[in-house]
Enzyme design. Structure first.
Site, short mmCIF file in Angstrom:
data_model
loop_
_atom_site.label_atom_id
_atom_site.label_comp_id
_atom_site.label_asym_id
_atom_site.label_seq_id
_atom_site.Cartn_x
_atom_site.Cartn_y
_atom_site.Cartn_z
N ASP A 189 12.25 7.28 10.44
CA ASP A 189 11.06 7.63 11.22
C ASP A 189 10.81 6.56 12.27
O ASP A 189 10.00 6.75 13.17
CB ASP A 189 9.85 7.73 10.27
CG ASP A 189 8.58 8.20 10.97
OD1 ASP A 189 8.66 9.20 11.73
OD2 ASP A 189 7.51 7.59 10.78
N ARG A 212 0.83 -1.21 0.00
CA ARG A 212 0.00 0.00 0.00
C ARG A 212 0.86 1.26 0.00
O ARG A 212 0.68 2.16 -0.82
CB ARG A 212 -0.91 0.00 1.23
CG ARG A 212 -2.06 -0.96 1.11
CD ARG A 212 -2.82 -1.01 2.39
NE ARG A 212 -1.97 -1.49 3.46
CZ ARG A 212 -2.35 -2.38 4.38
NH1 ARG A 212 -3.56 -2.84 4.36
NH2 ARG A 212 -1.54 -2.78 5.32
N ILE A 213 1.81 1.34 0.95
CA ILE A 213 2.59 2.57 1.07
C ILE A 213 3.61 2.68 -0.07
O ILE A 213 3.74 3.74 -0.70
CB ILE A 213 3.28 2.66 2.45
CG1 ILE A 213 2.21 2.70 3.55
CG2 ILE A 213 4.20 3.86 2.53
CD1 ILE A 213 2.72 2.60 4.97
N ASP A 251 10.14 -6.59 -4.62
CA ASP A 251 9.08 -7.19 -3.80
C ASP A 251 8.80 -8.56 -4.39
O ASP A 251 8.18 -8.69 -5.44
CB ASP A 251 7.81 -6.32 -3.85
CG ASP A 251 6.75 -6.81 -2.85
OD1 ASP A 251 6.67 -8.03 -2.63
OD2 ASP A 251 6.00 -5.97 -2.31
N GLU A 294 12.08 2.40 20.57
CA GLU A 294 11.41 3.71 20.51
C GLU A 294 10.89 4.08 21.89
O GLU A 294 10.25 3.24 22.55
CB GLU A 294 10.26 3.65 19.50
CG GLU A 294 10.77 3.48 18.08
CD GLU A 294 9.67 3.50 17.02
OE1 GLU A 294 8.49 3.68 17.36
OE2 GLU A 294 10.00 3.32 15.85
N HIS A 337 8.55 8.71 14.67
CA HIS A 337 7.50 7.78 14.24
C HIS A 337 6.17 8.52 13.97
O HIS A 337 5.13 8.19 14.54
CB HIS A 337 7.28 6.66 15.27
CG HIS A 337 6.66 5.43 14.67
ND1 HIS A 337 6.94 4.17 15.10
CD2 HIS A 337 5.77 5.29 13.65
CE1 HIS A 337 6.25 3.30 14.39
NE2 HIS A 337 5.53 3.94 13.49
N ILE A 338 6.27 9.54 13.10
CA ILE A 338 5.08 10.36 12.79
C ILE A 338 4.64 10.18 11.34
O ILE A 338 3.80 10.93 10.85
CB ILE A 338 5.34 11.86 13.07
CG1 ILE A 338 6.61 12.32 12.34
CG2 ILE A 338 5.39 12.15 14.56
CD1 ILE A 338 6.74 13.82 12.23
N GLY A 339 5.21 9.16 10.66
CA GLY A 339 4.88 8.96 9.24
C GLY A 339 3.38 8.97 8.99
O GLY A 339 2.89 9.56 8.03
#
Ligand code: NAD
Length: 527
Positions: A254, A149-150, A169, A259, A277-279
């Site tokens: 990110d 998806r991303i 992939d 964390e 980690h704000i992607g």
């Protein structure tokens, strides 16, 4: 009138949608005892990550049908407790794809135009105009690892910026990539040729440290690496060494192995851009998550099909009693076959044989088998409800058939998996309570489906067994069991080994180099 309880702050549009079908109470930060009371009489609960939906809350609920997480991870929900009570747990896995993709573009520009570091320099009173010479994106090659998806959203945006795009992939077809105008390449080519590499794979045993010392050494010295997937896909220690030694030009992260990253040396480096980690953190992603779960809740409460269910369906107890013993066989056959397949899976043919034909709702076994087949390769939680949907959306054709004819056992399941590069048939049975493989591509074997399994196909000639065993010995890998099957003398033999230690890369390489060995496959059966 249905009652819905929203426990964490979600987007107002989601709440409006929920209000259109029922009495919706927004009660943020309730103390546990009040939540325990309120949950007793509601049909649906919506949370983000703050509220912990624990087993005692779930057990107190009397008419709860669905727990919705307006986001991806469901770590704050006791999913097994919900499943036991027949309560659906749903989430919104698609909601943050665009947010992450845009963040990747931001990080890319921050790296190539030194935005973060020049911002810091100017704010500290310096005017270092000559120091921050950048490079342009246009015409450069972007290598995407993981075209899900991303990855796909990143590709679309990158092309608009004039980048050329290649991807690695192993589970995506050439055709699907071609439709996006993307060239599929192997990992080594991607690492060697890309100017910027961005990672979008789930963290699985297969992708843990996918990028380590060796992979970094293949990258160009002026290339950049971006990781917004999960900490652990990149080996931070190796990355730090590569960045300090200017083996690559820079990195943007990110996500981190731990964390928040405390005393992480990567944070000290000038050629590293970091974000906490704000992607996926945008207003739109939050709105999209709230809207997605609101419409899914409506579907659940109106008895319509639901897309993103994390746990199991309710099934009548008598049928479940008959099916239950076969669920581990189905899941393990799927997990086994996926690891013996290479390239994107295109077709799955399942044949239920013998006593199995008399059991209702065999589609639960098919879904369980598909779950085993898919959940090693995808990020989104795969379960028996969404597995057929996910298989379909990935273009996998699933064919089910039944026959009373069996080879040797009262019940047998034959699974044929066609992938782009391989075609494999495994036949399994339940021996007592133990799932076993009884043949692989018509080689008769007797293999309990657990632990670490290595399959070696080799020429049937004297001395092969000794040569193979000595490779394991030289790499300190203990062989627990070994069996050899063949179709005719002098042809190809299949050796099946169980090993006590993980199969290392050097051992695998050495094995593949033994004269007479045709192929080696490794399957880890534990989740
Ligand atoms: P997805 O499941 O849609 O796509 C993952 C892709 O990776 C699939 O196409 C799969 O075929 C491929 N893949 C699996 N194993 C592979 C391997 N060994 N080598 C190459 N490709 C492989 O997932 P997604 O929604 O695109 O998410 C991608 C990553 O982004 C995940 O790790 C997810 O946790 C992470 N994520 C991060 C944030 C953030 O805030 N930074 C937000 C959302 C998601």
């Amino acid at each position: 009138m249905v009652k819905i309880l929203v426990c964490d702050r979600i987007d107002e549009d989601g709440i409006k949608t929920l209000r259109s079908i029922g009495e919706t109470e927004v009660a943020i930060g309730l103390p546990k005892d009040e939540l325990l009371k309120k949950i007793q009489n509601v049909d649906a609960v919506v949370v983000r990550s703050a509220t912990k939906v624990t087993a005692d809350l779930i057990n107190a609920a009397q008419k709860l049908k669905v727990i919705a997480r307006a986001g991806v991870g469901v770590d704050n929900i006791d999913v097994p407790a919900a499943t036991r009570k027949g309560i659906l747990v749903i989430n919104a896995p698609d909601s943050s794809s665009i947010a992450v993709a845009e963040h990747v573009i931001g990080l890319m520009l921050a790296l190539t135009r030194k935005i973060a570091i020049s911002n810091m320099s100017l704010k500290s009173g310096k005017w270092e105009k000559g120091k921050f010479l950048g490079v342009e994106l246009s015409g450069k090659l972007l290598g995407i690892i993981g075209l899900g998806r991303i990855g796909t959203q990143v590709a679309l945006r990158a092309k608009a910026l004039g980048l050329r795009v290649a991807a690695f992939d192993p589970y995506v077809t050439e055709k699907a990539a071609e439709e996006l105008g993307i060239k599929l390449v192997d990992l080594e080519t991607l690492l060697k040729e890309s100017d910027i590499i961005t990672i979008h794979v789930p963290l699985t045993p297969e992708t843990k440290y996918l990028i380590g010392e060796k992979q970094l050494s293949l990258m160009k010295s002026n290339a950049f690496l971006i990781n917004t997937s999960r900490g652990g896909v990149v080996n931070e220690k190796a990355l730090c060494i590569a960045l300090k030694g200017k083996k690559i030009a820079g990195a943007a992260l990110d996500v981190f192995e731990a964390e928040p990253p405390i005393e992480n040396p990567l944070l000290e480096l000038e050629n590293v851009v970091v974000t906490p980690h704000i992607g996926g953190s945008t207003e739109e992603a939050q709105r999209s998550a709230a809207m997605a779960v609101a419409s899914e809740i409506i579907n659940v409460l109106q008895g319509k099909p639901v897309r993103n269910v994390v746990n199991m369906p309710i099934i009548d107890p008598e049928t479940l009693r008959k099916l239950e013993p076969f669920l581990p066989l189905a899941e393990k056959l799927g997990r086994f076959a996926t690891q013996l397949s290479e390239g994107r899976i295109t077709e799955v043919h399942i044949t239920y044989c013998g006593e199995l034909v008399n059991i209702e709702q065999l589609n639960l076994l098919t879904s369980t088998l598909l779950k085993g087949l898919l959940d090693r390769i995808l990020t989104q939680p795969i379960n028996v409800i969404n597995a057929p949907f996910v298989a379909k959306s990935r273009g996998i054709k699933v064919i089910e058939s039944k026959t009373e004819v069996v080879d040797h056992f009262p019940n047998e399941v034959i699974l044929k998996v066609k992938a782009e590069k391989t075609e494999i048939e495994v036949k399994g049975t339940l021996l007592g309570k133990e799932p076993r493989v009884i043949s692989i591509d018509e080689y008769k074997i007797d293999l309990p489906l657990d632990g670490r399994i290595v399959l070696v196909s080799h020429l049937d000639r004297p001395g092969m067994i000794g040569k193979i065993a000595s490779v394991f010995g030289e790499h300190s890998i203990n062989i627990a069991t070994m069996q050899v099957g063949r179709k005719e003398p002098g042809g190809i033999q299949l050796m099946v080994l169980k090993i006590d230690h993980p199969m290392s890369e050097p051992a695998l390489k050495a094995l593949k180099h033994v004269d007479g060995i045709k192929d080696v496959d490794v399957a880890e059966m534990e989740v």
